[in-house]
Design a protein around this motif. Structure first.
Motif, PDB file in Angstrom:
ATOM      1  N   LEU A  84      -6.758 -16.561   9.464  1.00  0.00           N
ATOM      2  CA  LEU A  84      -6.519 -15.528   8.450  1.00  0.00           C
ATOM      3  C   LEU A  84      -6.249 -14.230   9.202  1.00  0.00           C
ATOM      4  CD1 LEU A  84      -9.435 -16.492   6.031  1.00  0.00           C
ATOM      5  CD2 LEU A  84      -7.043 -17.245   5.965  1.00  0.00           C
ATOM      6  N   GLY A  85      -5.105 -13.596   8.897  1.00  0.00           N
ATOM      7  CA  GLY A  85      -4.705 -12.412   9.664  1.00  0.00           C
ATOM      8  C   GLY A  85      -3.840 -12.791  10.845  1.00  0.00           C
ATOM      9  N   ILE A  86      -2.970 -13.780  10.640  1.00  0.00           N
ATOM     10  CA  ILE A  86      -2.189 -14.355  11.750  1.00  0.00           C
ATOM     11  C   ILE A  86      -1.084 -13.427  12.265  1.00  0.00           C
ATOM     12  CG2 ILE A  86      -0.465 -15.547  10.315  1.00  0.00           C
ATOM     13  CD1 ILE A  86      -0.684 -17.930  12.246  1.00  0.00           C
ATOM     14  N   VAL A 108      -2.364 -17.138   7.452  1.00  0.00           N
ATOM     15  CA  VAL A 108      -2.109 -16.316   6.268  1.00  0.00           C
ATOM     16  C   VAL A 108      -2.072 -14.853   6.695  1.00  0.00           C
ATOM     17  CG1 VAL A 108      -3.096 -15.529   4.068  1.00  0.00           C
ATOM     18  CG2 VAL A 108      -3.388 -17.920   4.776  1.00  0.00           C
ATOM     19  N   ASP A 109      -1.183 -14.096   6.100  1.00  0.00           N
ATOM     20  CA  ASP A 109      -1.190 -12.644   6.285  1.00  0.00           C
ATOM     21  C   ASP A 109      -0.397 -12.026   5.137  1.00  0.00           C
ATOM     22  OD1 ASP A 109      -1.832 -11.034   9.229  1.00  0.00           O
ATOM     23  OD2 ASP A 109      -0.978  -9.911   7.568  1.00  0.00           O
ATOM     24  N   ASN A 110      -0.729 -10.798   4.793  1.00  0.00           N
ATOM     25  CA  ASN A 110       0.086 -10.100   3.787  1.00  0.00           C
ATOM     26  C   ASN A 110       0.742  -8.862   4.394  1.00  0.00           C
ATOM     27  OD1 ASN A 110      -2.081  -8.459   4.081  1.00  0.00           O
ATOM     28  ND2 ASN A 110      -2.420  -8.096   1.911  1.00  0.00           N
ATOM     29  N   ASN A 112      -0.461  -6.333   5.766  1.00  0.00           N
ATOM     30  CA  ASN A 112      -1.196  -5.080   5.569  1.00  0.00           C
ATOM     31  C   ASN A 112      -1.102  -4.190   6.791  1.00  0.00           C
ATOM     32  OD1 ASN A 112      -2.399  -4.783   3.072  1.00  0.00           O
ATOM     33  ND2 ASN A 112      -4.221  -5.961   3.585  1.00  0.00           N
ATOM     34  N   ARG A 113      -1.343  -4.802   7.961  1.00  0.00           N
ATOM     35  CA  ARG A 113      -1.418  -3.980   9.169  1.00  0.00           C
ATOM     36  C   ARG A 113      -0.097  -3.258   9.421  1.00  0.00           C
ATOM     37  NH1 ARG A 113      -4.671  -3.500  14.001  1.00  0.00           N
ATOM     38  NH2 ARG A 113      -3.469  -2.238  15.420  1.00  0.00           N
ATOM     39  N   ARG A 114       1.012  -3.906   9.174  1.00  0.00           N
ATOM     40  CA  ARG A 114       2.299  -3.243   9.372  1.00  0.00           C
ATOM     41  C   ARG A 114       2.382  -2.014   8.457  1.00  0.00           C
ATOM     42  NH1 ARG A 114       6.811  -7.346  11.548  1.00  0.00           N
ATOM     43  NH2 ARG A 114       5.480  -9.047  12.221  1.00  0.00           N
ATOM     44  N   PHE A 151       0.214 -14.069   1.649  1.00  0.00           N
ATOM     45  CA  PHE A 151      -0.509 -13.586   0.463  1.00  0.00           C
ATOM     46  C   PHE A 151      -1.728 -12.787   0.887  1.00  0.00           C
ATOM     47  CE2 PHE A 151      -2.155 -17.971   1.104  1.00  0.00           C
ATOM     48  CZ  PHE A 151      -3.525 -17.767   1.109  1.00  0.00           C
ATOM     49  N   ASP A 152      -2.269 -12.056  -0.067  1.00  0.00           N
ATOM     50  CA  ASP A 152      -3.476 -11.262   0.153  1.00  0.00           C
ATOM     51  C   ASP A 152      -4.670 -12.203   0.011  1.00  0.00           C
ATOM     52  OD1 ASP A 152      -5.679  -9.555  -0.123  1.00  0.00           O
ATOM     53  OD2 ASP A 152      -4.494  -8.017  -1.140  1.00  0.00           O
ATOM     54  N   ILE A 153      -5.566 -12.226   0.980  1.00  0.00           N
ATOM     55  CA  ILE A 153      -6.677 -13.190   0.849  1.00  0.00           C
ATOM     56  C   ILE A 153      -7.623 -12.822  -0.290  1.00  0.00           C
ATOM     57  CG2 ILE A 153      -6.597 -14.016   3.257  1.00  0.00           C
ATOM     58  CD1 ILE A 153      -9.345 -12.443   3.545  1.00  0.00           C
ATOM     59  N   LEU A 220     -14.974 -12.560  12.504  1.00  0.00           N
ATOM     60  CA  LEU A 220     -14.963 -11.451  13.448  1.00  0.00           C
ATOM     61  C   LEU A 220     -15.773 -10.274  12.945  1.00  0.00           C
ATOM     62  CD1 LEU A 220     -13.525 -11.195  16.220  1.00  0.00           C
ATOM     63  CD2 LEU A 220     -12.994 -13.207  14.874  1.00  0.00           C
ATOM     64  N   GLY A 221     -16.842 -10.016  13.661  1.00  0.00           N
ATOM     65  CA  GLY A 221     -17.586  -8.777  13.477  1.00  0.00           C
ATOM     66  C   GLY A 221     -17.238  -7.876  14.648  1.00  0.00           C
ATOM     67  N   THR A 222     -18.078  -6.921  14.956  1.00  0.00           N
ATOM     68  CA  THR A 222     -17.804  -6.023  16.067  1.00  0.00           C
ATOM     69  C   THR A 222     -19.118  -5.558  16.686  1.00  0.00           C
ATOM     70  OG1 THR A 222     -17.301  -3.673  16.430  1.00  0.00           O
ATOM     71  CG2 THR A 222     -17.258  -4.409  14.173  1.00  0.00           C
ATOM     72  N   SER A 271     -18.666  -2.134   6.651  1.00  0.00           N
ATOM     73  CA  SER A 271     -18.097  -3.329   5.995  1.00  0.00           C
ATOM     74  C   SER A 271     -18.417  -4.584   6.802  1.00  0.00           C
ATOM     75  CB  SER A 271     -16.580  -3.175   5.777  1.00  0.00           C
ATOM     76  OG  SER A 271     -15.855  -3.351   6.988  1.00  0.00           O
ATOM     77  N   LYS A 272     -18.438  -4.451   8.116  1.00  0.00           N
ATOM     78  CA  LYS A 272     -18.725  -5.608   8.962  1.00  0.00           C
ATOM     79  C   LYS A 272     -20.189  -6.019   8.836  1.00  0.00           C
ATOM     80  CE  LYS A 272     -14.747  -6.220  11.224  1.00  0.00           C
ATOM     81  NZ  LYS A 272     -13.968  -7.443  11.116  1.00  0.00           N
ATOM     82  N   VAL A 273     -21.072  -5.026   8.684  1.00  0.00           N
ATOM     83  CA  VAL A 273     -22.494  -5.344   8.531  1.00  0.00           C
ATOM     84  C   VAL A 273     -22.718  -6.062   7.197  1.00  0.00           C
ATOM     85  CG1 VAL A 273     -24.804  -4.344   8.291  1.00  0.00           C
ATOM     86  CG2 VAL A 273     -23.245  -3.453  10.020  1.00  0.00           C
ATOM     87  N   MET A 294     -19.613 -10.798  17.479  1.00  0.00           N
ATOM     88  CA  MET A 294     -19.692  -9.359  17.697  1.00  0.00           C
ATOM     89  C   MET A 294     -18.787  -9.060  18.893  1.00  0.00           C
ATOM     90  SD  MET A 294     -21.590  -8.473  15.256  1.00  0.00           S
ATOM     91  CE  MET A 294     -21.738  -9.888  14.171  1.00  0.00           C
ATOM     92  N   GLN A 295     -17.557  -8.734  18.545  1.00  0.00           N
ATOM     93  CA  GLN A 295     -16.537  -8.626  19.578  1.00  0.00           C
ATOM     94  C   GLN A 295     -16.501  -7.205  20.119  1.00  0.00           C
ATOM     95  OE1 GLN A 295     -12.418 -10.743  19.723  1.00  0.00           O
ATOM     96  NE2 GLN A 295     -12.134  -8.918  18.499  1.00  0.00           N
ATOM     97  N   GLY A 296     -16.352  -7.096  21.416  1.00  0.00           N
ATOM     98  CA  GLY A 296     -16.168  -5.776  22.019  1.00  0.00           C
ATOM     99  C   GLY A 296     -14.737  -5.303  21.806  1.00  0.00           C
ATOM    100  N   VAL A 297     -14.419  -4.173  22.406  1.00  0.00           N
ATOM    101  CA  VAL A 297     -13.079  -3.599  22.244  1.00  0.00           C
ATOM    102  C   VAL A 297     -12.112  -4.407  23.108  1.00  0.00           C
ATOM    103  CG1 VAL A 297     -11.711  -1.504  22.385  1.00  0.00           C
ATOM    104  CG2 VAL A 297     -14.197  -1.351  22.017  1.00  0.00           C
ATOM    105  N   ILE A 298     -11.026  -4.840  22.484  1.00  0.00           N
ATOM    106  CA  ILE A 298     -10.047  -5.658  23.217  1.00  0.00           C
ATOM    107  C   ILE A 298      -8.989  -4.754  23.834  1.00  0.00           C
ATOM    108  CG2 ILE A 298      -8.388  -7.558  23.022  1.00  0.00           C
ATOM    109  CD1 ILE A 298     -11.177  -8.434  22.317  1.00  0.00           C
ATOM    110  N   TYR A 299      -8.560  -5.116  25.026  1.00  0.00           N
ATOM    111  CA  TYR A 299      -7.454  -4.386  25.642  1.00  0.00           C
ATOM    112  C   TYR A 299      -6.474  -5.397  26.219  1.00  0.00           C
ATOM    113  CZ  TYR A 299     -10.050  -5.436  29.938  1.00  0.00           C
ATOM    114  OH  TYR A 299     -10.719  -6.080  30.949  1.00  0.00           O
TER     115      TYR A 299
END
Ligand SMILES: NC(=O)c1ccc[n+]([C@@H]2O[C@H](COP(=O)([O-])OP(=O)(O)OC[C@H]3O[C@@H](n4cnc5c(N)ncnc54)[C@H](O)[C@@H]3O)[C@@H](O)[C@H]2O)c1
Length: 509
Positions: A84-86, A108-110, A112-114, A151-153, A220-222, A271-273, A294-299
């Motif tokens: 989800l969020g491909i 799936v993706d809608n 949004n990010r774009r 579609f929107d999940i 995915l949390g953070t 929201s993640k909590v 709980m993912q760290g910052v990706i680079y």
């Protein structure tokens, strides 16, 4: 690289397991198996119906012909993974990565990010192709067939239909709005982010309960969910270890197995909590199984697959809302904007290179939790102070690419400690799941600079120059930050990039 982390897992961990018989015990986010005496649970296998009824503990991945040896452990043949969020930074990279390993991938993706990035007048500085072209190129260049739906999940009916149709064995849930500043713009943005993230996840959990309870959810949390405890107490992997103790008023209790405190640092992190609790509850009520990551910052910008063709590139954002810190530093270095650190720049965080993040996700997919098990991993490979990162980028940019780079300290738009202790525990991925980081910070920064310095990309960074510096303050004001100080870092060649190395950090201030 370690391959045997999952060899001794049994049918309890396999998504093809179908439990039979009456099960009525509910426990708090714990595996169902803990409450069964041996032989009490019987199962059938969806993939091997010829086995009939059997004890799920009696067969290991190593022994089962459906699980075959692969580079990251035993791999379920043609395992079906729904992303989800491909279309996102991580989602697209993971789709190609898993596809290359022989997984069956749907997504799936809608988009949004774009739209969110366009809302700020920005764009991905590494150009990305429309989804149709991405899918075509994946087929042509890598031989990967990806099944995609737009579609929107939050449209729960569509989500259910697709889950029903694809029958995922693992679901990777990336489809959330990932920006802290975006969630702090105003009430509308805060409400939007929380609604999109929390309700999207809640709908998914109900859909999984009804249609795919055996699939594992990799959610995915953070690391930002935990905040930075000023006492310096360790940041455990989401759940207190068995020997953690609470002492108060002359008495003592075990904390083992309880969720650790969360102290989110923006409405996005809140929201993640909220998701964390919703996922945890669902494992408890419905025997769902999940890794909350709980993912760290990706680079970074590089995997073998995204680099295979320009149409396969993943997005790379450097604007104030959606750019992550190291990626932003590299872009700033390329177009001569001083690297911007907030306050003293002593904020300490966990980080992970894009390619290593893909390895971690693969290992999590291949070691599903048991029914009812809610588990948390801290997904990072190293811990750095923000000002150290700026200095590393500045040095590599100067030494390897001849760029003149300054660092500037700005007043901090966020509400956060900029000097604090940070003792983070990140043991499960390396110790239990065989994760071995393959990418050093310096190598990946070098790769990023090499790509971003190309004239066509450099000009795309120039075109969005006005949205790179932060303007969104946690106070609600929308205004550029004052500069506290500017300085240069003395060149020091970095070991491993054809250099001499050595020497102490010595910024010329
Ligand atoms: N990138 C990081 O450094 C980082 C760090 C920690 C956690 N995360 C988390 O990892 C996940 C992926 O991050 P990313 O950097 O790839 O973000 P991204 O924004 O690039 O990817 C998310 C994708 O989900 C899609 N999406 C969002 N809401 C949707 C909805 N309602 N319906 C359908 N699609 C929707 C977006 O269009 C986007 O393509 C996010 O949940 C993020 O919070 C990322």
């Amino acid at each position: 690289m370690s391959k045997d982390h999952n060899a001794q897992k049994t049918c309890w961990n396999c998504p093809a397991l179908e439990l039979r018989g009456h099960v009525d015990f509910r426990a708090c986010g714990q595996s169902m198996r803990k409450f069964m005496t041996e032989g009490q649970a019987m199962a059938e296998c969806k993939r091997r119906p010829e086995l009939g009824l059997f004890d799920p503990a009696s067969l290991t991945f190593e022994e089962c012909p459906e699980w075959e040896e692969g580079p990251y452990g035993y791999q379920l043949r043609d395992m079906r993974v729904l992303i989800l969020g491909i279309d996102g930074y991580l989602g697209w990279t993971l789709a190609l990565w898993l596809g290359s390993l022989g997984f069956r991938v749907a997504g799936v993706d809608n988009f949004n990010r774009r739209r969110w990035v366009a809302e700020e007048g920005s764009h991905s500085v590494v150009p990305i192709a429309p989804m149709e072209e991405r899918l075509r190129a994946a087929k042509e260049v890598l031989g990967i067939e990806i099944s995609f739906r737009e579609f929107d999940i939050l449209d729960n009916e569509k989500l259910r239909q697709f889950i029903q149709e694809f029958q995922p064995e693992a679901i990777v849930h990336y489809a959330e709005c990932p920006s802290a500043p975006y969630s702090m713009v105003d009430f509308q943005h805060a409400a939007y982010v929380q609604h999109n993230n929390v309700i999207g996840t809640l709908g998914l959990l109900f859909a999984m309960r009804d249609l795919a309870p055996e699939a594992s959810l990799i959610k995915l949390g953070t690391m930002g969910e935990y905040g930075t405890p000023l006492t310096g107490r360790p940041i455990f992997e989401g759940i207190f270890p068995a020997d953690a103790v609470l002492q108060w008023d002359g008495r003592e209790w075990s904390l083992g197995g309880e969720l650790t405190p969360r102290d989110p640092v923006s409405f996005y992190h809140v929201s993640k909590v909220q998701d964390t609790f919703n996922v945890y509850e669902s494992c408890k009520y419905w025997w769902l199984r999940s890794y909350d990551v709980m993912q760290g910052v990706i680079y970074g910008v590089h995997t073998e697959q995204v680099a295979a063709d320009p149409r396969l590139r993943t997005r790379f954002d450097v604007d104030e809302w959606f750019g992550t810190v190291i990626n932003r530093f590299v872009a700033q270095a390329v177009v001569g904007i001083p690297l911007t650190i907030y306050g003293s720049g002593g904020q300490t965080r966990g980080f992970l290179a894009l390619r290593d993040a893909m390895q971690c996700m693969t290992r999590l997919i291949l070691s599903p939790p048991e029914p009812g098990q809610y588990d948390v991993v801290n997904q990072i490979s190293g811990v750095y102070r923000v000002r150290e990162l700026a200095e590393t980028v500045a040095r590599i940019a100067a030494d390897e690419f001849g760029l003149e780079v300054e660092i500037q300290r700005l007043e901090n738009p966020r509400v956060e400690a900029d000097e604090h202790p940070y003792e983070v525990v990140y043991e499960k991925l390396p110790q239990q799941l065989g994760f071995e980081p393959q990418v050093t910070l310096e190598e990946e920064v070098y790769q990023m600079l090499k790509l971003l310095i190309q004239p066509s990309i450099r000009s795309r960074i120039e075109a969005i120059r006005q949205v790179i510096l932060p303007k969104t303050r946690w106070s609600g004001l929308h205004k550029e930050m004052d500069v506290i100080e500017r300085y240069k870092v003395r060149p020091r060649r970095v070991v491993g990039l054809g250099a001499e190395g050595g020497g102490e950090d010595d910024p010329e201030r």
